[in-house]
Design a protein around this motif. Structure first.
Motif, mmCIF file in Angstrom:
data_model
loop_
_atom_site.group_PDB
_atom_site.id
_atom_site.type_symbol
_atom_site.label_atom_id
_atom_site.label_comp_id
_atom_site.label_asym_id
_atom_site.label_seq_id
_atom_site.Cartn_x
_atom_site.Cartn_y
_atom_site.Cartn_z
ATOM 1 N N TYR A 97 5.669 8.589 24.544
ATOM 2 C CA TYR A 97 5.283 9.379 22.601
ATOM 3 C C TYR A 97 5.834 8.845 21.854
ATOM 4 O O TYR A 97 4.996 7.666 20.697
ATOM 5 N N ASN A 98 7.167 9.142 22.164
ATOM 6 C CA ASN A 98 8.489 9.410 20.753
ATOM 7 C C ASN A 98 8.341 7.928 20.543
ATOM 8 O O ASN A 98 9.007 7.395 19.375
ATOM 9 N N TYR A 99 8.819 7.314 21.742
ATOM 10 C CA TYR A 99 9.489 5.652 20.991
ATOM 11 C C TYR A 99 7.874 4.814 20.829
ATOM 12 O O TYR A 99 8.757 3.758 20.148
ATOM 13 N N ALA A 100 6.669 5.514 21.130
ATOM 14 C CA ALA A 100 6.142 4.231 20.502
ATOM 15 C C ALA A 100 5.343 4.628 19.017
ATOM 16 O O ALA A 100 5.572 3.635 18.455
ATOM 17 N N ILE A 101 5.754 5.724 18.656
ATOM 18 C CA ILE A 101 5.732 6.025 17.328
ATOM 19 C C ILE A 101 7.363 5.575 16.535
ATOM 20 O O ILE A 101 6.472 4.579 15.641
ATOM 21 N N GLN A 102 7.864 5.358 17.222
ATOM 22 C CA GLN A 102 9.607 4.531 17.075
ATOM 23 C C GLN A 102 9.068 3.165 16.706
ATOM 24 O O GLN A 102 9.450 3.169 15.558
ATOM 25 N N GLU A 103 8.545 2.439 17.947
ATOM 26 C CA GLU A 103 8.647 0.959 17.472
ATOM 27 C C GLU A 103 7.673 0.950 16.685
ATOM 28 O O GLU A 103 7.341 -0.228 16.097
ATOM 29 N N TYR A 104 6.467 1.601 16.578
ATOM 30 C CA TYR A 104 5.392 1.790 14.986
ATOM 31 C C TYR A 104 5.993 1.314 14.394
ATOM 32 O O TYR A 104 5.637 0.790 13.630
ATOM 33 N N TYR A 105 7.047 2.100 13.593
ATOM 34 C CA TYR A 105 7.515 2.180 12.329
ATOM 35 C C TYR A 105 8.508 1.269 12.228
ATOM 36 O O TYR A 105 8.168 0.055 11.500
ATOM 37 N N ARG A 106 9.391 0.385 13.499
ATOM 38 C CA ARG A 106 10.117 -0.629 13.296
ATOM 39 C C ARG A 106 9.552 -1.832 13.118
ATOM 40 O O ARG A 106 10.129 -2.571 12.196
ATOM 41 N N ASN A 107 7.764 -2.352 14.090
ATOM 42 C CA ASN A 107 7.284 -3.312 13.670
ATOM 43 C C ASN A 107 6.670 -2.980 12.232
ATOM 44 O O ASN A 107 6.560 -3.873 11.334
ATOM 45 N N LYS A 108 6.550 -1.873 11.716
ATOM 46 C CA LYS A 108 6.150 -1.399 10.462
ATOM 47 C C LYS A 108 7.838 -2.172 9.347
ATOM 48 O O LYS A 108 6.944 -2.971 8.140
ATOM 49 N N ALA A 109 8.135 -2.304 9.692
ATOM 50 C CA ALA A 109 9.356 -2.060 8.712
ATOM 51 C C ALA A 109 9.532 -3.951 8.535
ATOM 52 O O ALA A 109 9.704 -4.126 7.611
ATOM 53 N N LYS A 110 9.341 -4.086 9.562
ATOM 54 C CA LYS A 110 9.353 -5.750 9.597
ATOM 55 C C LYS A 110 8.567 -6.748 9.193
ATOM 56 O O LYS A 110 8.856 -7.604 8.558
ATOM 57 N N LYS A 111 7.233 -6.405 8.732
ATOM 58 C CA LYS A 111 6.391 -7.069 7.945
ATOM 59 C C LYS A 111 6.845 -7.150 6.169
ATOM 60 O O LYS A 111 7.274 -6.390 6.071
#
Length: 98
Positions: free
Chosen positions: A84-98
């Motif tokens: 769960y925590n990893y998925a939230i972290q990944e969401y923000y990382r992917n958002k930052a790449k956009k």
């Protein structure tokens, strides 16, 4: 903030009393004013961050509810980290790449 001696009337009181809070620490009793959690309106920036976090939580929940994705994420996470925590972290990382 007031410090009260042990053995006083307040030694048997804990928590909120009216607009005061009685706290017990090791050998001290401390009386403080109760915090004010008034109905402050969130700022525009707070609303933006709350909306983004809601999206991140929805993303993480979608990963956990899908057994195939959950299994794939289980391979990605480090020992002791939650999917769960990893998925939230990944969401923000992917958002930052956009």
């Amino acid at each position: 903030m007031g410090i009260v001696e042990k053995g006083s009337l307040l030694s048997s009181v804990r928590g909120r009393v009216g607009d005061l809070v009685v706290k017990h620490y090791k050998d001290k009793i401390v009386v403080t004013k109760a915090p004010n959690f008034g109905p402050d309106k969130p700022t525009k920036l707070q609303k933006v961050h709350r909306t983004e976090f809601s999206k991140a939580v929805a993303y993480a929940k979608s990963i956990i509810l899908n057994p195939e994705k959950k299994k794939a994420y289980a391979k990605k996470v480090k020992n002791g980290q939650r999917i769960y925590n990893y998925a939230i972290q990944e969401y923000y990382r992917n958002k930052a790449k956009k």
